[in-house]
Design a protein around this motif. Structure first.
Motif, PDB file in Angstrom:
ATOM      1  N   GLU A 125      42.633  41.993  38.741  1.00 26.48           N
ATOM      2  CA  GLU A 125      43.191  40.768  39.326  1.00 26.48           C
ATOM      3  C   GLU A 125      42.877  40.699  40.820  1.00 26.48           C
ATOM      4  O   GLU A 125      42.544  39.630  41.350  1.00 26.48           O
ATOM      5  CB  GLU A 125      44.700  40.727  39.111  1.00 26.48           C
ATOM      6  CG  GLU A 125      45.122  40.516  37.653  1.00 26.48           C
ATOM      7  CD  GLU A 125      46.629  40.586  37.488  1.00 26.48           C
ATOM      8  OE1 GLU A 125      47.346  40.632  38.527  1.00 26.48           O
ATOM      9  OE2 GLU A 125      47.106  40.595  36.333  1.00 26.48           O
ATOM     10  N   LEU A 126      42.989  41.842  41.477  1.00 25.47           N
ATOM     11  CA  LEU A 126      42.710  41.883  42.912  1.00 25.47           C
ATOM     12  C   LEU A 126      41.241  41.584  43.191  1.00 25.47           C
ATOM     13  O   LEU A 126      40.906  40.868  44.147  1.00 25.47           O
ATOM     14  CB  LEU A 126      43.089  43.263  43.469  1.00 25.47           C
ATOM     15  CG  LEU A 126      42.947  43.437  44.986  1.00 25.47           C
ATOM     16  CD1 LEU A 126      43.940  42.537  45.717  1.00 25.47           C
ATOM     17  CD2 LEU A 126      43.161  44.887  45.384  1.00 25.47           C
ATOM     18  N   ILE A 127      40.358  42.119  42.350  1.00 26.00           N
ATOM     19  CA  ILE A 127      38.924  41.869  42.518  1.00 26.00           C
ATOM     20  C   ILE A 127      38.609  40.386  42.308  1.00 26.00           C
ATOM     21  O   ILE A 127      37.803  39.806  43.040  1.00 26.00           O
ATOM     22  CB  ILE A 127      38.109  42.760  41.553  1.00 26.00           C
ATOM     23  CG1 ILE A 127      38.132  44.207  42.058  1.00 26.00           C
ATOM     24  CG2 ILE A 127      36.678  42.266  41.403  1.00 26.00           C
ATOM     25  CD1 ILE A 127      37.475  45.207  41.150  1.00 26.00           C
ATOM     26  N   ASP A 128      39.264  39.773  41.336  1.00 26.84           N
ATOM     27  CA  ASP A 128      39.088  38.323  41.123  1.00 26.84           C
ATOM     28  C   ASP A 128      39.539  37.542  42.351  1.00 26.84           C
ATOM     29  O   ASP A 128      38.895  36.570  42.772  1.00 26.84           O
ATOM     30  CB  ASP A 128      39.877  37.866  39.895  1.00 26.84           C
ATOM     31  CG  ASP A 128      39.283  38.391  38.589  1.00 26.84           C
ATOM     32  OD1 ASP A 128      38.084  38.752  38.590  1.00 26.84           O
ATOM     33  OD2 ASP A 128      40.020  38.454  37.584  1.00 26.84           O
ATOM     34  N   GLU A 129      40.647  38.009  42.933  1.00 24.44           N
ATOM     35  CA  GLU A 129      41.166  37.371  44.147  1.00 24.44           C
ATOM     36  C   GLU A 129      40.177  37.523  45.300  1.00 24.44           C
ATOM     37  O   GLU A 129      39.959  36.589  46.084  1.00 24.44           O
ATOM     38  CB  GLU A 129      42.508  38.007  44.505  1.00 24.44           C
ATOM     39  CG  GLU A 129      43.186  37.414  45.723  1.00 24.44           C
ATOM     40  CD  GLU A 129      44.482  38.145  46.063  1.00 24.44           C
ATOM     41  OE1 GLU A 129      44.707  38.425  47.245  1.00 24.44           O
ATOM     42  OE2 GLU A 129      45.261  38.444  45.124  1.00 24.44           O
ATOM     43  N   MET A 130      39.571  38.705  45.401  1.00 23.76           N
ATOM     44  CA  MET A 130      38.575  38.945  46.445  1.00 23.76           C
ATOM     45  C   MET A 130      37.397  37.987  46.302  1.00 23.76           C
ATOM     46  O   MET A 130      36.939  37.386  47.279  1.00 23.76           O
ATOM     47  CB  MET A 130      38.054  40.394  46.356  1.00 23.76           C
ATOM     48  CG  MET A 130      39.053  41.454  46.745  1.00 23.76           C
ATOM     49  SD  MET A 130      38.441  43.124  46.377  1.00 23.76           S
ATOM     50  CE  MET A 130      37.026  43.237  47.466  1.00 23.76           C
ATOM     51  N   GLN A 131      36.917  37.841  45.064  1.00 25.11           N
ATOM     52  CA  GLN A 131      35.751  36.990  44.825  1.00 25.11           C
ATOM     53  C   GLN A 131      36.054  35.530  45.129  1.00 25.11           C
ATOM     54  O   GLN A 131      35.213  34.819  45.694  1.00 25.11           O
ATOM     55  CB  GLN A 131      35.295  37.149  43.377  1.00 25.11           C
ATOM     56  CG  GLN A 131      34.701  38.529  43.095  1.00 25.11           C
ATOM     57  CD  GLN A 131      34.432  38.752  41.619  1.00 25.11           C
ATOM     58  OE1 GLN A 131      35.096  38.167  40.770  1.00 25.11           O
ATOM     59  NE2 GLN A 131      33.454  39.589  41.318  1.00 25.11           N
ATOM     60  N   LYS A 132      37.257  35.075  44.789  1.00 30.71           N
ATOM     61  CA  LYS A 132      37.637  33.688  45.081  1.00 30.71           C
ATOM     62  C   LYS A 132      37.705  33.450  46.587  1.00 30.71           C
ATOM     63  O   LYS A 132      37.466  32.344  47.060  1.00 30.71           O
ATOM     64  CB  LYS A 132      38.985  33.368  44.444  1.00 30.71           C
ATOM     65  CG  LYS A 132      38.924  33.266  42.920  1.00 30.71           C
ATOM     66  CD  LYS A 132      40.311  33.075  42.324  1.00 30.71           C
ATOM     67  CE  LYS A 132      40.243  33.055  40.785  1.00 30.71           C
ATOM     68  NZ  LYS A 132      41.599  32.970  40.179  1.00 30.71           N
ATOM     69  N   GLY A 133      38.050  34.509  47.312  1.00 29.66           N
ATOM     70  CA  GLY A 133      38.113  34.403  48.772  1.00 29.66           C
ATOM     71  C   GLY A 133      36.781  34.657  49.454  1.00 29.66           C
ATOM     72  O   GLY A 133      36.720  34.759  50.679  1.00 29.66           O
ATOM     73  N   GLY A 134      35.731  34.796  48.645  1.00 27.14           N
ATOM     74  CA  GLY A 134      34.399  34.993  49.214  1.00 27.14           C
ATOM     75  C   GLY A 134      34.109  36.412  49.635  1.00 27.14           C
ATOM     76  O   GLY A 134      33.155  36.662  50.374  1.00 27.14           O
ATOM     77  N   ARG A 135      34.918  37.376  49.179  1.00 28.27           N
ATOM     78  CA  ARG A 135      34.683  38.793  49.512  1.00 28.27           C
ATOM     79  C   ARG A 135      34.184  39.499  48.253  1.00 28.27           C
ATOM     80  O   ARG A 135      34.961  39.812  47.361  1.00 28.27           O
ATOM     81  CB  ARG A 135      35.957  39.447  50.014  1.00 28.27           C
ATOM     82  CG  ARG A 135      36.555  38.787  51.237  1.00 28.27           C
ATOM     83  CD  ARG A 135      37.843  39.489  51.647  1.00 28.27           C
ATOM     84  NE  ARG A 135      38.502  38.794  52.733  1.00 28.27           N
ATOM     85  CZ  ARG A 135      39.374  37.817  52.594  1.00 28.27           C
ATOM     86  NH1 ARG A 135      39.685  37.398  51.372  1.00 28.27           N
ATOM     87  NH2 ARG A 135      39.928  37.240  53.645  1.00 28.27           N
ATOM     88  N   LEU A 136      32.908  39.767  48.192  1.00 28.04           N
ATOM     89  CA  LEU A 136      32.333  40.417  47.010  1.00 28.04           C
ATOM     90  C   LEU A 136      32.583  41.912  47.064  1.00 28.04           C
ATOM     91  O   LEU A 136      32.256  42.569  48.060  1.00 28.04           O
ATOM     92  CB  LEU A 136      30.832  40.130  46.931  1.00 28.04           C
ATOM     93  CG  LEU A 136      30.434  38.684  46.621  1.00 28.04           C
ATOM     94  CD1 LEU A 136      28.926  38.539  46.614  1.00 28.04           C
ATOM     95  CD2 LEU A 136      31.021  38.229  45.286  1.00 28.04           C
ATOM     96  N   PRO A 137      33.162  42.501  46.014  1.00 30.43           N
ATOM     97  CA  PRO A 137      33.392  43.955  45.984  1.00 30.43           C
ATOM     98  C   PRO A 137      32.053  44.706  46.060  1.00 30.43           C
ATOM     99  O   PRO A 137      31.017  44.190  45.626  1.00 30.43           O
ATOM    100  CB  PRO A 137      34.077  44.183  44.632  1.00 30.43           C
ATOM    101  CG  PRO A 137      34.556  42.839  44.205  1.00 30.43           C
ATOM    102  CD  PRO A 137      33.639  41.844  44.799  1.00 30.43           C
ATOM    103  N   ASN A 138      32.095  45.917  46.591  1.00 29.81           N
ATOM    104  CA  ASN A 138      30.877  46.726  46.638  1.00 29.81           C
ATOM    105  C   ASN A 138      30.858  47.710  45.477  1.00 29.81           C
ATOM    106  O   ASN A 138      31.774  47.753  44.651  1.00 29.81           O
ATOM    107  CB  ASN A 138      30.759  47.453  47.990  1.00 29.81           C
ATOM    108  CG  ASN A 138      31.951  48.357  48.266  1.00 29.81           C
ATOM    109  OD1 ASN A 138      32.697  48.721  47.358  1.00 29.81           O
ATOM    110  ND2 ASN A 138      32.147  48.716  49.518  1.00 29.81           N
TER     111      ASN A 138
END
Length: 484
Positions: free
Chosen positions: A267-280
């Motif tokens: 869920e947190l990773i989805d939130e990151m992606q919606k905010g334009g922060r791509l996980p590494n």
């Protein structure tokens, strides 16, 4: 004639160039030797001065009489001379040197100081030094406390760091964000309540937390599984001028994964992606590992697919975790499919990817499949890694199949595969135990030819097994590591 003259001129130029290079190299070597000798001499000067003035107050004022540029090698030599017997002298010298202009201790030197002065066993030395400064009227500044807190950080001395922080006002020193961060980071590992009270204290004194403070807080809250508080902290960061970045999100995601909450991390990773922060790749790998460790490798594959779809490609760690997870659940076909896909898409070179799969197959007990894969690699000129080769021979010897291991050694050696030195000792011990003396003799000769030594820990077992068949003795003394 002109050609001959040009060749003579060229030859002369080459000789001059060679002579110049040799001379330059010699000058450089002489300078390095002179510099090392000078630093050693300076260290002796400091050591002698420390010994002569150890009973005098404010010994630091005498140290300033030596007008030499400080370097790390000099500090290291002085610390070695002080040792644990003169730890107080060594500590005072180290703190003094760290405050000199145009000089900074390296992290390696902090670690070395903690070891030499035995600070883990005697953390009280830090408080004793401060009390000595007070009694002798020495000047104590924020830089002094910075050096002492850095030692606490390296030695992981949370209680000592907190005591130093509390003593700063006694010396008219004001703690800053960096000072608090050292203590907060140390407390985040053990004492979460103290960590939170320190952050509140920072705000009371008008000291604003920074990114380091928030990351330490999030890690501490994750250990207590206080997810709501950690998420609230993300929202609160903006109020103090800190916009949550990838490092902060990754720290929270990693904490969720380690606590066995991969769904929350998703869920947190989805939130990151919606905010334009791509996980590494580190964030994704942590999530994949969390699923695999809980026997949910099929869900890990979905995360893997999502990672690749977002343009983030797996590394060696990601793939070995995936292989281990799939094979632990018996998904042999899927693990081979993943390896082929990884090679075709260029995630890793062919030999590296298949070597990782070999290691995973061996760890999961799939010896036959591992041998088939290595055979295919050798036939197609794909050299297995040293770890893959060494692991295969170790596993065969552990299964009392030392003769098979020796045959594999021959194939690998003929194709230039690397084996770690200890594997030779493991293989020799296996051959001796099963009385394969001809093969043992050939291996001993190969070890002698390659300069590979038999470590002392194997000598007793090997000679014991050889003594059982004393009618045809084998000599191993010429390959024994005398220092082992």
């Amino acid at each position: 004639k002109m050609v001959r003259e040009k060749m003579m001129l060229r030859s002369c130029n080459l000789r001059c160039l060679s002579s110049f290079c040799w001379t330059s190299s010699l000058i450089s070597s002489v300078r390095e030797f002179s510099s090392a000798k000078e630093h050693a001499g300076t260290a002796d000067d400091y050591w002698n001065l420390l010994k002569e003035n150890r009973s005098k107050p404010n010994i630091e004022r005498y140290l300033g009489n030596i007008r030499k540029t400080m370097v790390s090698s000099c500090v290291q030599r002085v610390l070695a001379k002080c040792g644990s017997e003169e730890s107080m002298l060594g500590l005072r010298f180290f703190i003094w040197a760290g405050q000199l202009p145009n000089y900074r201790h390296t992290r390696l030197l902090y670690r070395n100081a903690c070891d030499v002065l035995d600070l883990n066993q005697h953390p009280e030395l830090l408080i004793q030094v401060l009390n000595s400064y007070r009694q002798e009227g020495c000047v104590v500044s924020n830089r002094t406390f910075k050096e002492m807190l850095s030692l606490c950080k390296e030695a992981k001395l949370a209680e000592s760091a907190l005591a130093l922080l509390r003593m700063m006002p006694d010396f008219s020193c004001r703690p800053d964000t960096v000072s608090y961060n050292v203590v907060v980071s140390l407390c985040s590992c053990k004492d979460i309540d103290t960590m939170e009270s320190l952050v509140q204290e920072m705000s009371t004194h008008g000291i604003h937390p920074d990114m380091v403070t928030y990351i330490a807080l999030i890690k501490g809250l994750c250990k207590r599984e206080r997810w709501d508080d950690a998420r609230h902290l993300l929202a609160d960061m903006g109020n103090h001028g800190c916009v949550p970045n990838l490092v902060v999100y990754s720290a929270l995601s990693d904490g969720m994964c380690k606590a066995g909450r991969p769904e929350m991390a998703m869920e947190l990773i989805d939130e990151m992606q919606k905010g334009g922060r791509l996980p590494n790749v580190v964030t994704y790998t942590s999530l994949i590992q969390s699923f695999c460790e809980r026997g949910r490798s099929k869900e890990a594959i979905k995360v893997f697919d999502q990672m690749v779809a977002n343009g983030c490609f797996p590394n060696r760690v990601t793939l070995i975790i995936m292989f281990n997870g799939l094979l632990a659940e018996g998904h042999l076909k899927e693990s081979f499919t993943l390896s082929e896909r990884s090679v075709q898409n260029g995630y890793l070179p062919c030999d590296q990817c298949y070597s990782l799969l070999v290691i995973a197959l061996l760890r999961s007990g799939n010896m036959a499949e591992a041998e088939k894969l290595v055979t295919g690699m050798l036939e197609n000129d794909n050299r297995p890694s040293g770890l893959a080769c060494s692991t295969l021979i170790r596993e065969l010897c552990a299964a009392d199949s030392s003769l098979d291991a020796f045959l594999w050694y021959g194939k690998m050696d003929s194709q230039g595969c690397f084996l770690d030195n200890e594997v030779y000792s493991v293989l020799l011990l296996g051959l001796c135990k099963q009385n394969h003396r001809a093969e043992a003799a050939r291996l001993i000769n190969a070890m002698a030819r390659k300069g590979i030594r038999l470590t002392a820990s194997y000598v007793h077992c090997i000679t014991q097994n050889l003594d059982k068949h004393a009618q045809n003795p084998l000599d191993v003394h010429h390959i024994v590591d005398k220092e082992g």
